[in-house]
Design a protein around this motif. Structure first.
Motif, PDB file in Angstrom:
ATOM      1  N   MET A   1       5.126   7.854  -5.858  1.00 46.40           N
ATOM      2  CA  MET A   1       6.098   7.067  -5.091  1.00 46.40           C
ATOM      3  C   MET A   1       6.989   6.301  -6.055  1.00 46.40           C
ATOM      4  O   MET A   1       6.539   5.673  -6.998  1.00 46.40           O
ATOM      5  N   GLN A   2       8.290   6.376  -5.825  1.00 47.49           N
ATOM      6  CA  GLN A   2       9.215   5.659  -6.691  1.00 47.49           C
ATOM      7  C   GLN A   2       9.100   4.174  -6.427  1.00 47.49           C
ATOM      8  O   GLN A   2       8.876   3.723  -5.321  1.00 47.49           O
ATOM      9  N   THR A   3       9.245   3.376  -7.473  1.00 49.13           N
ATOM     10  CA  THR A   3       9.179   1.933  -7.311  1.00 49.13           C
ATOM     11  C   THR A   3      10.283   1.456  -6.391  1.00 49.13           C
ATOM     12  O   THR A   3      11.405   1.944  -6.427  1.00 49.13           O
ATOM     13  N   LEU A   4       9.957   0.483  -5.567  1.00 52.97           N
ATOM     14  CA  LEU A   4      10.897   0.010  -4.562  1.00 52.97           C
ATOM     15  C   LEU A   4      11.793  -1.096  -5.079  1.00 52.97           C
ATOM     16  O   LEU A   4      12.600  -1.642  -4.338  1.00 52.97           O
ATOM     17  N   THR A   5      11.666  -1.418  -6.373  1.00 50.77           N
ATOM     18  CA  THR A   5      12.522  -2.474  -6.908  1.00 50.77           C
ATOM     19  C   THR A   5      13.938  -1.971  -7.160  1.00 50.77           C
ATOM     20  O   THR A   5      14.832  -2.766  -7.451  1.00 50.77           O
ATOM     21  N   LEU A  94       2.394  -0.812  -2.187  1.00 50.25           N
ATOM     22  CA  LEU A  94       3.558  -1.618  -2.562  1.00 50.25           C
ATOM     23  C   LEU A  94       3.119  -2.782  -3.449  1.00 50.25           C
ATOM     24  O   LEU A  94       3.755  -3.084  -4.459  1.00 50.25           O
ATOM     25  N   ALA A  95       2.025  -3.419  -3.062  1.00 49.36           N
ATOM     26  CA  ALA A  95       1.505  -4.529  -3.862  1.00 49.36           C
ATOM     27  C   ALA A  95       1.072  -4.043  -5.239  1.00 49.36           C
ATOM     28  O   ALA A  95       1.277  -4.739  -6.252  1.00 49.36           O
ATOM     29  N   ASP A  96       0.494  -2.850  -5.294  1.00 53.73           N
ATOM     30  CA  ASP A  96       0.030  -2.295  -6.568  1.00 53.73           C
ATOM     31  C   ASP A  96       1.186  -2.067  -7.531  1.00 53.73           C
ATOM     32  O   ASP A  96       1.008  -2.096  -8.758  1.00 53.73           O
ATOM     33  N   GLN A  97       2.378  -1.842  -6.974  1.00 52.71           N
ATOM     34  CA  GLN A  97       3.578  -1.663  -7.801  1.00 52.71           C
ATOM     35  C   GLN A  97       4.298  -2.984  -8.064  1.00 52.71           C
ATOM     36  O   GLN A  97       5.382  -3.000  -8.637  1.00 52.71           O
ATOM     37  N   HIS A 298      -9.819   5.552  -3.320  1.00 54.70           N
ATOM     38  CA  HIS A 298      -9.093   6.822  -3.381  1.00 54.70           C
ATOM     39  C   HIS A 298      -7.960   6.794  -4.411  1.00 54.70           C
ATOM     40  O   HIS A 298      -7.108   7.687  -4.416  1.00 54.70           O
ATOM     41  N   GLY A 299      -7.958   5.785  -5.277  1.00 53.80           N
ATOM     42  CA  GLY A 299      -6.976   5.727  -6.348  1.00 53.80           C
ATOM     43  C   GLY A 299      -5.582   5.352  -5.912  1.00 53.80           C
ATOM     44  O   GLY A 299      -4.631   5.484  -6.688  1.00 53.80           O
ATOM     45  N   MET A 300      -5.429   4.874  -4.668  1.00 49.86           N
ATOM     46  CA  MET A 300      -4.113   4.483  -4.182  1.00 49.86           C
ATOM     47  C   MET A 300      -3.725   3.073  -4.635  1.00 49.86           C
ATOM     48  O   MET A 300      -2.551   2.723  -4.658  1.00 49.86           O
ATOM     49  N   MET A 301      -4.726   2.269  -4.973  1.00 45.69           N
ATOM     50  CA  MET A 301      -4.512   0.969  -5.596  1.00 45.69           C
ATOM     51  C   MET A 301      -5.305   0.958  -6.891  1.00 45.69           C
ATOM     52  O   MET A 301      -6.451   1.410  -6.927  1.00 45.69           O
TER      53      MET A 301
END
Length: 322
Positions: A1-5, A94-97, A298-301
């Motif tokens: 997922m591309q960073t949302l910043t 999102l928080a992880d990024q 599951h490695g999502m965070m």
């Protein structure tokens, strides 16, 4: 997922379609970018608008349907909208990024995700050797993995293809044997109305933690602004009006949006009513903590992030269990 910043240009924001809702003068303008086109999931928002709840709480609320369903969170992160309707299942990532967004409310407080299969699949175990269409790789993968394990299968026992948002088309054309990421109050109903013989498997009945389907995201710097509390109070009033007067609210929606007058939308409206969040500001801490644990597993965070950094009850400076 591309960073949302990555900030979006003005053209991206203007590509969104403004929904034609009554305009009223109010002290605080609030722009809400929806998760998708206008549908029954947004009934409480419409009821808050039609009943005058937003106006009573000093708000002039504009609802925006996104041209790109992936854009709402980015728009808020870029300061081009005040609130985004998004998903709890995406919140932890999102928080992880380190995207500066915070959950400040809930719109739909039950899961809507569903695994839909065609003829010949009557149990999770029947998926062995089958092809599954995935809408949102990542969370859908984690959910599918968990559901398969509940029946003694593993991801290697199925074939996955990314069908993006073409879930119905994929199963109607028999390009896949099943799809995950569909909505039980929309695609499932539509397929049934079209006469398709399908089976439905609900992730929360096969090991996936329960989550809020739709939530509101605000910029971290605005999470405790007074207008957010006003918005949540008005939305709670709207939800109450909707539950008490569902037919009147549907009639007003159809009056303002004639395209809404279809058998699918009418059925979806009724199916969604029990799933409307009655107390949108409240944060279910155990639920959010359990889902974060699921994402970590599951490695999502990949980072240990305190829940209060990305999910709050806007009426409290400290996260609390309802």
């Amino acid at each position: 997922m591309q960073t949302l910043t990555r900030a979006l240009g003005a053209a991206g924001f203007l590509a969104c379609t403004m929904l034609a809702l009554p305009a009223h003068a109010a002290s605080q303008q609030v722009t809400v970018v929806l998760d998708w086109f206008l549908n029954a999931d947004h009934a409480a928002l419409l009821a808050a608008q039609y009943s005058g709840a937003f106006i009573r709480h000093g708000l002039d609320v504009k609802l925006i349907a996104p041209a790109d369903p992936g854009s709402p969170a980015r728009l808020v992160a870029a300061g081009q909208a005040d609130l985004a309707v998004s998903y709890q299942t995406q919140l932890g990532m999102l928080a992880d990024q380190n995207i500066p967004l915070v959950r400040v409310g809930t719109l739909i407080d039950t899961p809507l995700n569903v695994l839909i299969t065609g003829e010949g699949v009557h149990s999770i175990a029947d998926l062995k050797g089958k092809t599954i269409g995935v809408s949102m790789p990542g969370v859908d993968d984690a959910a599918l993995d968990t559901m398969l394990h509940s029946a003694g299968l593993a991801m290697g026992d199925v074939h996955q293809v990314n069908v993006n948002f073409q879930l119905e088309q994929a199963i109607i054309s028999h390009a896949v044997d099943g799809v995950i990421g569909a909505v039980r109050t929309y695609e499932l109903i539509d397929l049934q109305q079209k006469g398709m013989k399908v089976s439905a498997f609900f992730p929360e009945e096969h090991g996936v933690p329960i989550s809020d389907e739709l939530i509101f995201l605000a910029g971290r710097d605005h999470a405790h602004d007074a207008w957010i509390r006003q918005f949540m109070d008005a939305l709670a009033e709207g939800a109450n009006t909707l539950i008490n007067h569902p037919d009147a609210m549907l009639a007003q929606t159809i009056h303002d949006h004639p395209e809404f007058d279809t058998p699918l939308n009418r059925a979806a409206w009724q199916a969604t009513l029990p799933r409307i969040c009655k107390q949108p500001a409240l944060l279910n801490v155990p639920r959010y903590t359990a889902f974060a644990t699921f994402l970590h597993a599951h490695g999502m965070m990949t980072h240990a992030i305190p829940l209060g950094q990305y999910a709050i009850d806007p009426f409290s400076q400290v996260t609390t269990t309802p």
